[in-house]
Scaffold this motif. Structure first.
Motif, short mmCIF file in Angstrom:
data_model
loop_
_atom_site.label_atom_id
_atom_site.label_comp_id
_atom_site.label_asym_id
_atom_site.label_seq_id
_atom_site.Cartn_x
_atom_site.Cartn_y
_atom_site.Cartn_z
N ASN A 188 -6.29 2.26 -2.78
CA ASN A 188 -5.98 0.86 -2.44
C ASN A 188 -4.64 0.43 -3.04
O ASN A 188 -3.88 -0.29 -2.42
CB ASN A 188 -7.10 -0.07 -2.91
CG ASN A 188 -8.36 0.09 -2.09
OD1 ASN A 188 -8.33 0.64 -0.99
ND2 ASN A 188 -9.48 -0.35 -2.64
N LEU A 189 -4.39 0.90 -4.26
CA LEU A 189 -3.13 0.57 -4.94
C LEU A 189 -1.94 1.13 -4.17
O LEU A 189 -0.95 0.43 -3.92
CB LEU A 189 -3.17 1.12 -6.37
CG LEU A 189 -1.93 0.87 -7.24
CD1 LEU A 189 -1.85 -0.59 -7.63
CD2 LEU A 189 -1.95 1.74 -8.48
N LEU A 190 -2.04 2.42 -3.77
CA LEU A 190 -0.94 3.08 -3.06
C LEU A 190 -0.73 2.48 -1.67
O LEU A 190 0.40 2.23 -1.26
CB LEU A 190 -1.21 4.58 -2.95
CG LEU A 190 -1.07 5.39 -4.25
CD1 LEU A 190 -1.52 6.83 -4.03
CD2 LEU A 190 0.35 5.37 -4.77
N ILE A 191 -1.83 2.26 -0.95
CA ILE A 191 -1.72 1.68 0.40
C ILE A 191 -1.17 0.25 0.30
O ILE A 191 -0.26 -0.14 1.03
CB ILE A 191 -3.08 1.69 1.14
CG1 ILE A 191 -3.53 3.14 1.40
CG2 ILE A 191 -3.00 0.94 2.47
CD1 ILE A 191 -4.97 3.28 1.87
N GLY A 192 -1.72 -0.51 -0.65
CA GLY A 192 -1.28 -1.90 -0.84
C GLY A 192 0.20 -2.00 -1.13
O GLY A 192 0.89 -2.89 -0.63
N LYS A 193 0.73 -1.05 -1.93
CA LYS A 193 2.15 -1.06 -2.28
C LYS A 193 3.02 -0.86 -1.03
O LYS A 193 4.01 -1.57 -0.83
CB LYS A 193 2.43 0.06 -3.32
CG LYS A 193 3.86 0.09 -3.82
CD LYS A 193 4.21 -1.16 -4.61
CE LYS A 193 5.65 -1.14 -5.08
NZ LYS A 193 6.06 -2.44 -5.64
N THR A 194 2.61 0.11 -0.18
CA THR A 194 3.42 0.37 1.02
C THR A 194 3.36 -0.81 2.00
O THR A 194 4.36 -1.13 2.65
CB THR A 194 2.95 1.67 1.74
OG1 THR A 194 1.55 1.60 1.99
CG2 THR A 194 3.26 2.90 0.92
N VAL A 195 2.19 -1.45 2.09
CA VAL A 195 2.06 -2.62 2.99
C VAL A 195 2.94 -3.76 2.48
O VAL A 195 3.61 -4.44 3.26
CB VAL A 195 0.58 -3.06 3.13
CG1 VAL A 195 0.47 -4.34 3.95
CG2 VAL A 195 -0.26 -1.95 3.79
N THR A 196 2.94 -3.96 1.15
CA THR A 196 3.78 -5.02 0.55
C THR A 196 5.26 -4.78 0.87
O THR A 196 5.98 -5.71 1.26
CB THR A 196 3.58 -5.05 -0.99
OG1 THR A 196 2.19 -5.25 -1.25
CG2 THR A 196 4.37 -6.17 -1.63
N ILE A 197 5.71 -3.53 0.73
CA ILE A 197 7.11 -3.19 1.04
C ILE A 197 7.40 -3.49 2.52
O ILE A 197 8.42 -4.10 2.85
CB ILE A 197 7.39 -1.69 0.74
CG1 ILE A 197 7.31 -1.42 -0.77
CG2 ILE A 197 8.76 -1.26 1.28
CD1 ILE A 197 7.29 0.06 -1.15
#
Length: 362
Positions: A1-10
């Motif tokens: 979730n942390l990794l996916i969330g980071k890419t979505v935020t970018i």
């Protein structure tokens, strides 16, 4: 979730995600370990037991029962019991520690075997179904993706889980990662009554074709039978697929038609979850679903709209993303054992495909 969330935020910060739709689907991943059927494990354990006996008494071969050569579990169990008895009748052999250990292992398996179980080093993997006739052993990754092909959420489950029940999690996780959502695009597995109700309460449109088999109305949570849209069958809480279905009643006769799904009673008789589900001695186990004639009128009307038709054209994008994960990033097979390692593999693969997509769109 942390990794996916980071890419979505970018992607949101860079103005890449402009749509308010998520496309949902599940893709399967084969376990790293090949599954063995009960009969294969019984044969392996009886072979190891015979080998241990022959190390101490080669002449004991003449006292051994005839091996079962048929691919029949009942006959194999019978042979194993005869083998146990023959060895136990010779205390001079059965009390030798190495023989006793292998004898106990075989006895334990014979006692536990009541159905066609699957044995594997990968204890978290389960058998799922791609159709009524074909199955796979492994995991499912349930994905949500924006129209720009950025994956916004993922849930990893064992292979037998249905797709529809995972939709609320994918919706919430996508929102937590910063997505605004007004439309969900998916196949018929996502158009169950509970999903339509959640979407309506949140003013979200569901672009997924209705299927009467997954709109059974209210059921107790513990009586939850998942619909497998690939096989067009229900899966019981123990993970067994219905062996056949039949439709009763007359169409448009004022009464609801009913789809009845039949399960293998041989499996039900020995199922650990049979209490409250299967009555001892019953000759059949069925699960029936009423096909509501008046239900889902709004959704049926929505399916005819131009908006529905236009949005449904985007569904192919997630199939292409599944293909990319499998063919480019090795997601067709697990690299390690266990669901936690499968989640780690999913995190890395999805992180990579999202970053590649962001770079391409920039």
């Amino acid at each position: 979730n942390l990794l996916i969330g980071k890419t979505v935020t970018i992607a949101i910060e860079k103005g890449i995600i402009k749509s308010k739709s998520i496309i949902v689907d599940a893709t399967h991943t084969l376990s790293r370990s090949n599954p063995f059927s009960t009969i294969e494990v019984l044969r392996e354990r009886s072979k190891l037991l015979r080998k241990a006996v022959y190390q101490f008494d080669e002449a004991f071969k003449s006292k051994m029962p005839s091996k079962n050569t048929d691919n029949d579990l009942t006959k194999e169990l019978k042979y194993c019991k005869e083998l146990e008895k023959a060895i136990e009748n010779e205390p001079s052999i059965s009390e030798i520690p190495s023989v006793k250990e292998k004898l106990n292992l075989l006895k334990e398996l014979v006692e536990d075997t009541g159905e066609e179980m699957i044995f594997s080093k990968d204890t978290d993997a389960k058998t799922g179904h791609k159709s009524a006739d074909s199955s796979f052993f492994g995991y499912k990754t349930h994905l949500a993706m924006s129209e720009e092909r950025i994956i916004t959420a993922a849930v990893v489950t064992s292979g037998e889980k249905g797709e529809g029940p995972e939709l609320p999690k994918l919706l919430q996780m996508s929102r937590d990662n910063g997505m605004e959502i007004d439309t969900i695009i998916g196949d018929s597995a996502y158009s169950g009554k509970e999903n339509l109700k959640i979407a309506k309460n949140q003013n979200i449109k569901v672009v997924a074709r209705l299927n009467p088999s997954i709109t059974p109305g209210f059921r107790k949570d513990e009586d939850r039978f998942d619909y497998n849209k690939d096989a067009d069958r229900f899966v019981c809480p123990a993970g067994h697929l219905a062996i056949r279905k039949a439709r009763g009643g007359t169409r448009n006769a004022g009464k609801n038609q009913v789809d009845t799904y039949y399960f293998d009673v041989e499996k039900c008789r020995v199922c650990p979850l049979k209490e409250g589900c299967y009555k001892d001695g019953a000759k059949s186990k069925t699960y029936s679903v009423s096909i509501k004639s008046e239900l889902h009128q709004d959704q049926m009307a929505f399916q005819q709209s131009d908006y529905y038709k236009e949005k449904s054209k985007h569904r192919y994008k997630i199939e292409a993303k599944n293909s990319e994960l499998k063919n480019v990033h090795g997601y067709q097979r697990a690299t390690s054992y266990g669901i936690e390692n499968m989640q780690m593999q999913g995190a890395m693969a999805i992180f990579a495909v999202n970053l590649k997509r962001i770079l391409k769109l920039l």
